[in-house]
Design a protein around this motif. Structure first.
Motif, PDB file in Angstrom:
ATOM      1  N   GLU A 110     -30.694 100.547 -14.425  1.00  0.00           N
ATOM      2  CA  GLU A 110     -30.047  99.333 -13.828  1.00  0.00           C
ATOM      3  C   GLU A 110     -28.954  99.455 -13.341  1.00  0.00           C
ATOM      4  O   GLU A 110     -28.053  99.852 -13.826  1.00  0.00           O
ATOM      5  CB  GLU A 110     -30.199  98.191 -15.010  1.00  0.00           C
ATOM      6  N   GLY A 111     -28.774  99.039 -11.995  1.00  0.00           N
ATOM      7  CA  GLY A 111     -27.543  98.796 -11.348  1.00  0.00           C
ATOM      8  C   GLY A 111     -27.236 100.140 -10.434  1.00  0.00           C
ATOM      9  O   GLY A 111     -26.368 100.071  -9.683  1.00  0.00           O
ATOM     10  N   VAL A 112     -28.075 101.096 -10.494  1.00  0.00           N
ATOM     11  CA  VAL A 112     -27.974 102.359  -9.709  1.00  0.00           C
ATOM     12  C   VAL A 112     -28.382 102.353  -8.261  1.00  0.00           C
ATOM     13  O   VAL A 112     -29.634 102.020  -8.299  1.00  0.00           O
ATOM     14  CB  VAL A 112     -28.530 103.530 -10.527  1.00  0.00           C
ATOM     15  N   ALA A 113     -27.857 102.497  -7.309  1.00  0.00           N
ATOM     16  CA  ALA A 113     -28.334 102.462  -5.964  1.00  0.00           C
ATOM     17  C   ALA A 113     -29.177 103.577  -5.617  1.00  0.00           C
ATOM     18  O   ALA A 113     -28.985 104.659  -5.914  1.00  0.00           O
ATOM     19  CB  ALA A 113     -27.218 102.262  -4.913  1.00  0.00           C
ATOM     20  N   ARG A 114     -30.273 103.427  -4.762  1.00  0.00           N
ATOM     21  CA  ARG A 114     -31.108 104.492  -4.669  1.00  0.00           C
ATOM     22  C   ARG A 114     -30.444 105.741  -3.701  1.00  0.00           C
ATOM     23  O   ARG A 114     -30.437 106.646  -4.019  1.00  0.00           O
ATOM     24  CB  ARG A 114     -32.465 103.783  -3.746  1.00  0.00           C
ATOM     25  N   GLU A 115     -29.558 104.977  -2.781  1.00  0.00           N
ATOM     26  CA  GLU A 115     -29.019 106.217  -1.958  1.00  0.00           C
ATOM     27  C   GLU A 115     -28.113 106.875  -2.710  1.00  0.00           C
ATOM     28  O   GLU A 115     -27.972 108.069  -2.408  1.00  0.00           O
ATOM     29  CB  GLU A 115     -28.343 105.338  -0.639  1.00  0.00           C
ATOM     30  N   THR A 116     -27.312 106.473  -3.554  1.00  0.00           N
ATOM     31  CA  THR A 116     -26.443 107.152  -4.460  1.00  0.00           C
ATOM     32  C   THR A 116     -27.642 108.288  -5.150  1.00  0.00           C
ATOM     33  O   THR A 116     -26.665 109.315  -5.610  1.00  0.00           O
ATOM     34  CB  THR A 116     -25.632 106.160  -5.292  1.00  0.00           C
ATOM     35  N   ALA A 117     -28.284 107.558  -6.054  1.00  0.00           N
ATOM     36  CA  ALA A 117     -29.024 108.517  -6.960  1.00  0.00           C
ATOM     37  C   ALA A 117     -29.790 109.591  -6.144  1.00  0.00           C
ATOM     38  O   ALA A 117     -29.633 110.831  -6.574  1.00  0.00           O
ATOM     39  CB  ALA A 117     -30.339 107.687  -7.562  1.00  0.00           C
ATOM     40  N   ALA A 118     -30.145 109.428  -4.979  1.00  0.00           N
ATOM     41  CA  ALA A 118     -30.965 110.578  -3.826  1.00  0.00           C
ATOM     42  C   ALA A 118     -29.851 111.508  -3.484  1.00  0.00           C
ATOM     43  O   ALA A 118     -30.086 112.620  -3.866  1.00  0.00           O
ATOM     44  CB  ALA A 118     -31.330 109.701  -2.947  1.00  0.00           C
ATOM     45  N   ALA A 119     -28.554 111.230  -3.205  1.00  0.00           N
ATOM     46  CA  ALA A 119     -27.686 112.155  -2.801  1.00  0.00           C
ATOM     47  C   ALA A 119     -27.231 112.955  -4.405  1.00  0.00           C
ATOM     48  O   ALA A 119     -27.062 114.226  -4.218  1.00  0.00           O
ATOM     49  CB  ALA A 119     -26.410 111.300  -2.403  1.00  0.00           C
ATOM     50  N   ARG A 120     -27.075 112.467  -5.551  1.00  0.00           N
ATOM     51  CA  ARG A 120     -26.847 113.059  -6.607  1.00  0.00           C
ATOM     52  C   ARG A 120     -28.034 114.144  -6.808  1.00  0.00           C
ATOM     53  O   ARG A 120     -27.935 115.408  -7.460  1.00  0.00           O
ATOM     54  CB  ARG A 120     -26.593 112.191  -7.851  1.00  0.00           C
ATOM     55  N   ILE A 121     -29.308 113.724  -6.651  1.00  0.00           N
ATOM     56  CA  ILE A 121     -30.622 114.425  -7.090  1.00  0.00           C
ATOM     57  C   ILE A 121     -30.427 115.757  -6.125  1.00  0.00           C
ATOM     58  O   ILE A 121     -30.739 117.001  -6.341  1.00  0.00           O
ATOM     59  CB  ILE A 121     -31.679 113.658  -6.783  1.00  0.00           C
ATOM     60  N   ARG A 122     -29.906 115.466  -4.815  1.00  0.00           N
ATOM     61  CA  ARG A 122     -30.051 116.623  -3.757  1.00  0.00           C
ATOM     62  C   ARG A 122     -28.950 117.592  -4.135  1.00  0.00           C
ATOM     63  O   ARG A 122     -29.089 119.004  -4.034  1.00  0.00           O
ATOM     64  CB  ARG A 122     -29.888 116.201  -2.293  1.00  0.00           C
ATOM     65  N   ASP A 123     -27.873 117.202  -4.799  1.00  0.00           N
ATOM     66  CA  ASP A 123     -26.777 118.096  -4.948  1.00  0.00           C
ATOM     67  C   ASP A 123     -27.236 118.741  -6.114  1.00  0.00           C
ATOM     68  O   ASP A 123     -26.808 119.930  -6.200  1.00  0.00           O
ATOM     69  CB  ASP A 123     -25.582 117.114  -5.339  1.00  0.00           C
ATOM     70  N   LYS A 124     -27.981 118.233  -6.984  1.00  0.00           N
ATOM     71  CA  LYS A 124     -28.451 118.951  -8.194  1.00  0.00           C
ATOM     72  C   LYS A 124     -29.503 119.919  -8.081  1.00  0.00           C
ATOM     73  O   LYS A 124     -29.505 121.165  -8.240  1.00  0.00           O
ATOM     74  CB  LYS A 124     -28.886 117.973  -9.304  1.00  0.00           C
ATOM     75  N   ALA A 125     -30.702 119.356  -7.393  1.00  0.00           N
ATOM     76  CA  ALA A 125     -31.788 120.311  -7.213  1.00  0.00           C
ATOM     77  C   ALA A 125     -31.711 121.197  -5.879  1.00  0.00           C
ATOM     78  O   ALA A 125     -32.519 122.084  -5.671  1.00  0.00           O
ATOM     79  CB  ALA A 125     -32.806 119.441  -7.070  1.00  0.00           C
ATOM     80  N   GLY A 126     -30.883 120.964  -4.926  1.00  0.00           N
ATOM     81  CA  GLY A 126     -30.636 121.714  -3.758  1.00  0.00           C
ATOM     82  C   GLY A 126     -31.411 121.126  -2.657  1.00  0.00           C
ATOM     83  O   GLY A 126     -31.797 120.126  -2.732  1.00  0.00           O
ATOM     84  N   GLU A 127     -30.843 121.446  -1.588  1.00  0.00           N
ATOM     85  CA  GLU A 127     -31.361 120.906   0.078  1.00  0.00           C
ATOM     86  C   GLU A 127     -32.991 121.279   0.050  1.00  0.00           C
ATOM     87  O   GLU A 127     -33.326 120.467   1.317  1.00  0.00           O
ATOM     88  CB  GLU A 127     -30.630 121.323   1.238  1.00  0.00           C
ATOM     89  N   GLY A 128     -33.412 122.157  -0.717  1.00  0.00           N
ATOM     90  CA  GLY A 128     -34.877 122.176  -0.233  1.00  0.00           C
ATOM     91  C   GLY A 128     -35.708 121.449  -0.871  1.00  0.00           C
ATOM     92  O   GLY A 128     -37.160 121.500  -1.090  1.00  0.00           O
ATOM     93  N   VAL A 129     -35.384 120.006  -1.248  1.00  0.00           N
ATOM     94  CA  VAL A 129     -36.160 119.100  -1.626  1.00  0.00           C
ATOM     95  C   VAL A 129     -35.927 117.894  -0.882  1.00  0.00           C
ATOM     96  O   VAL A 129     -35.120 117.474  -0.168  1.00  0.00           O
ATOM     97  CB  VAL A 129     -35.787 118.784  -3.333  1.00  0.00           C
ATOM     98  N   ILE A 130     -37.106 116.882  -0.939  1.00  0.00           N
ATOM     99  CA  ILE A 130     -37.195 115.856  -0.081  1.00  0.00           C
ATOM    100  C   ILE A 130     -37.235 114.754  -0.995  1.00  0.00           C
ATOM    101  O   ILE A 130     -38.136 114.497  -2.110  1.00  0.00           O
ATOM    102  CB  ILE A 130     -38.482 115.617   0.737  1.00  0.00           C
ATOM    103  N   VAL A 131     -36.082 113.863  -1.133  1.00  0.00           N
ATOM    104  CA  VAL A 131     -35.992 112.676  -1.967  1.00  0.00           C
ATOM    105  C   VAL A 131     -36.132 111.493  -1.257  1.00  0.00           C
ATOM    106  O   VAL A 131     -35.270 111.164   0.089  1.00  0.00           O
ATOM    107  CB  VAL A 131     -34.553 112.874  -2.685  1.00  0.00           C
TER     108      VAL A 131
END
Length: 850
Positions: free
Chosen positions: A217-238
């Motif tokens: 709750e309270g986590v913005a989609r754009e913020t979470a998507a950027a964090r996931i790309r940082d973790k999983a790498g740029e070869g994913v589509i979030v």
């Protein structure tokens, strides 16, 4: 004004019910076509979005990978470790079909049966026998939707045999659920099983196709998507689940083209409205004179005629909207199948009514009717009471404007030439639509003068060869050239469109034949299903390549894999192929670069060859670079060649198979190309492969069979256009019926005098038939000529802009001949009822008619 509508207009409608109905029919068919096409687009796209929502469930974000191989399993751990992620659930999607029923395409959907409850709900009803632990512990357990069970007579506990990836898999139905959520995917053709069992069963251990995410709750989609790309790498589509912009981009060009044809049909319908009201002004001039003499102003007369047009347009548009819904229902299955072959999987169960589209179409049809009546209404208002009561005909005054219309037509024709010259190198489909509109306006304005010239040229033939009735029919067309020209123009535009589309298809077919001859040289094509490689294809393992190569009589085997990847704001395809193998047998035509010198460079993994339409879409040329991003890495590739390729309408980049595997980790293919040793029969080797691999479910075609299938599939693109052309021609033929009936009413006294002078009923019938035949002859000739020229514009400005393919222009001889005879025969058929009505006129009553 309401009094005038009740007292005059409604009485006039009641006195001429057939003419009123035919007038509304023009608007009705135009609106029906626009509504039908719009609903087809909206319904199929909504079906795809339902599938996206069904797969995503209640997730806030989804993680996928470019291509079709899926995500490495480790990405799930990266996602779960990302700050702000509350829950994540993986899924797997594999395409298959019911054994023995290749047309019954299924999605085998693997979900996390224990952790998926927060994302998707599967209601198994009140079945107390359903055991979730047994479902998990038995790999072959599946859940199926109720509709799939009913269609195939399946009950809980039955065995369901599915063919996928070249083999049959026996599954056991553990539960039957309602078509909701995940069970609604693929139009109810989803087979649901545990994701980890699916990994084992389908050779996907270590990978998932999609990961769905619920955020804290309270986590913005754009913020979470950027964090996931940082973790999983740029070869994913979030991305956020919902409307699929990629799918919308895929059908954007198709939508614009079909919308253009819908607008064109309404444009032809406007001719019918204009003609009817122009003639009504001439016939009701005494009525107009009496109104003016009793104190009605010019504004009253104008408003009365425009109000009549509004009523007819509104009623016709409402009926057209209802007819459009029926048309969409009739064509929905075929339209969805076409989109599924070329763009994405769509399984709409029913037409979804979109009220904004219906309201917009009804409003547009009503406005079109009113606009069409503006000129006749103004003409009616300009008549003085004395002129109206004197009975002076208006046709002569209308003919004075023909020269100005001809000049206007030449101006529009010059504008069309300017558009072609200034946009020959452009890549914008709106230019093609504008070009079409300008062309048809030019034809409409030129047609009155062309009719006069054509009838004069035909006069000697009618006089000396065809007889009295033909000469009188031609003379009457000249006398009523204003009314006739509008009718002929409508039919001429319909024939022009048919000939032009026929030319576009003929040009594409010839170019396609050349491409197939150059590029598709394999003796056998081996696939996992009947569907050609693309969105519908069932995958096969790459390991089958070596097994096929070992079959006696086989000389070489190449694999083909097509996968969508993002590029910029769009989507393209990459092809994974054995470049060196295909180069030995195919001779694809390069339009940029040196194939012999630079083609072998693609094998080393740093170069690529792109298709012509990819070059056009993104302005990429030899020497430029293109970045291909996969789930396992990215690579900047230098473009060494641009080749003619009709495989993908999105554009394609060719990758050597080892590089494709390195970037995408994809162990599957869509098809194998098999080349045979000299003198070996393809049919014999096909049977040998079946005998060698009795357990594998393979779909094999000879070169001839595969080529035929490709041509038939491409032909599907034009089938909807064929329906549209037919409706446009029907509207025009209705216009001929209307014109002939008006002509009979206008000439009732004249026809009565002819009968009194000795004309037989048969002669009167022949007079009307000849009149219609000459209209069809002129419309067919001019339409064939205009369509031949316009097809060049379609080939370049629409074909090339829609998919980026350039095709050599082929003169549409077949379409010209068909178009000519369709116009002629259609006009003769339209003459049947008016000719019958004319022959039955009462002589005495006709002579007393005023």
């Amino acid at each position: 004004m309401r009094f005038l509508l009740r007292a005059i207009s409604l009485r006039h409608f009641g006195q001429h019910p057939l003419r009123t109905l035919l007038t509304m029919l023009g608007i009705m068919l135009g609106v029906a076509l626009g509504v039908g096409v719009g609903l087809l687009n909206d319904s199929t796209l909504a079906s795809f979005n339902d599938m996206v929502q069904g797969l995503a469930g209640k997730s806030d974000l989804t993680v996928t990978a470019p291509g079709r191989a899926g995500l490495p399993e480790e990405v799930l751990d990266d996602v779960l470790d990302t700050e702000g992620v509350k829950a994540a659930a993986p899924s797997i999607r594999v395409t298959g079909f019911l054994a023995g029923k290749p047309s019954e395409t299924l999605m085998l959907l693997g979900i996390d049966a224990l952790g998926d409850g927060d994302f998707r709900s599967l209601k198994v009803g009140g079945d107390v026998d359903f055991d979730p632990i047994s479902f998990l512990n038995t790999p072959e357990s599946v859940i199926i939707p109720r509709s799939l069970a009913l269609r195939n007579g399946l009950a809980e506990g039955d065995t369901l045999t599915v063919t996928t990836r070249g083999r049959n898999v026996d599954l056991v139905v553990r539960a039957i659920v309602k078509e909701e959520g995940a069970a609604k995917v693929y139009g109810g053709n989803a087979v649901i099983l545990d994701v980890y069992n699916a990994q084992e069963m389908f050779g996907l251990v270590g990978s998932f196709h999609q990961i769905d995410i619920i955020l804290a709750e309270g986590v913005a989609r754009e913020t979470a998507a950027a964090r996931i790309r940082d973790k999983a790498g740029e070869g994913v589509i979030v991305e956020q689940p919902g409307r699929n912009r990629q799918a919308e981009k895929m059908i954007e060009g198709l939508r614009k083209t079909t919308d253009m044809l819908g607008m064109l049909s309404l444009f032809v319908g406007m001719f019918l409205i204009y003609n009817t009201f122009s003639t009504a002004v001439a016939q009701r001039r005494r009525e107009i004179g009496i109104m003016r003499a009793m104190g009605a102003s010019r504004n009253h007369v104008t408003t009365l005629f425009l109000s009549e047009a509004f009523v007819l347009g509104l009623v016709g548009s409402i009926l057209g909207a209802l007819a459009g819904v029926g048309l969409a229902r009739l064509l929905l299955e075929q339209y969805a199948a076409t989109l599924s072959n070329f763009y994405f999987q769509a399984h709409p169960e029913a037409v979804q009514l979109t009220w904004p589209l219906l309201i917009r179409s009804v409003s547009l049809g009503t406005i079109a009717a009113v606009v069409s009546a503006v000129a006749p209404a103004r003409k009616a208002a300009s008549i003085s009471p004395l002129e109206a009561l004197s009975g002076v005909a208006l046709e002569a005054t209308r003919q004075k404007n023909f020269k100005w219309a001809f000049v206007g037509g030449l101006a529009f024709l010059a504008g069309e030439v300017a558009i072609l010259l200034n946009s020959w190198e452009e890549s914008n489909i709106e230019i093609g639509v504008l070009s079409a509109l300008v062309s048809f306006i030019a034809l409409a304005l030129l047609s009155p003068m062309l009719i006069l010239v054509a009838t004069k040229l035909l006069h000697p033939v009618n006089k000396y060869l065809l007889g009295l009735e033909a000469r009188m029919g031609g003379d009457n067309l000249t006398r009523a050239a204003g009314r006739t020209s509008v009718t002929v123009a409508a039919l001429m535009i319909g024939i022009t469109l048919a000939v032009a589309m026929g030319g576009a298809f003929a040009s594409l077919s010839v170019s396609l034949d050349e491409w197939i001859t150059e590029g598709i040289t394999a003796d056998l094509s081996v696939r996992g299903s009947a569907a050609i490689p693309g969105a519908n294809s069932v995958e096969l393992p790459i390991s089958l390549r070596e097994e096929l190569a070992a079959v006696p009589g086989v000389q070489d085997v190449g694999s083909f894999r097509i996968a969508p990847v993002p590029l910029g704001e769009g989507v393209i395809h990459v092809f994974g192929i054995e470049v060196d193998t295909f180069d030995k047998y195919a001779s694809m035509r390069w339009i940029e670069g040196d194939r012999k010198r630079d083609g072998p460079k693609v094998v080393d993994g740093n170069y690529t060859v792109i298709s012509e339409n990819l070059s056009t879409r993104f302005n990429l040329h030899v020497g430029d670079s293109i970045e291909i991003v996969g789930p396992l890495g990215r690579r900047n590739l230098e473009i060494v060649g641009v080749q003619v390729d009709y495989t993908s309408d999105l554009g394609a980049a060719m990758l050597h198979r080892p590089l494709y595997t390195e970037l995408f980790g994809d162990p599957h293919v869509d098809s194998f190309s098999v080349w045979l040793e000299s003198g070996v029969e393809a049919v014999a080797v096909r049977e040998r492969i079946r005998e060698t691999f009795p357990d594998k479910q393979l779909f094999m075609q000879t070169n001839t069979e595969f080529r035929t299938e490709i041509k038939d599939t491409v032909r599907q693109i034009f089938r909807l256009a064929d329906v549209m052309q037919l409706l446009v021609i029907i509207i025009a033929v209705v216009g001929i019926v209307n014109t002939l009936l008006i002509s009979i009413i206008d000439r009732t006294r004249e026809l009565g005098i002819l009968r009194a002078m000795g004309f037989t009923r048969e002669q009167l019938s022949r007079l009307i038939v000849w009149e219609a035949g000459i209209m069809g002859l002129i419309a067919g000739t001019l339409g064939a000529l205009a369509g031949s020229a316009f097809s060049m514009s379609i080939v370049h400005l629409i074909n090339r802009q829609l998919v980026g393919w350039s095709t050599a222009f082929v003169f549409p001889t077949d379409s010209v001949v068909k178009g000519f005879f369709v116009a002629l025969i259609g006009a003769l058929i339209a003459a049947w009822y008016p000719a019958r009505k004319a022959s039955r006129l009462n002589v005495i009553q006709a002579m007393e008619y005023e």
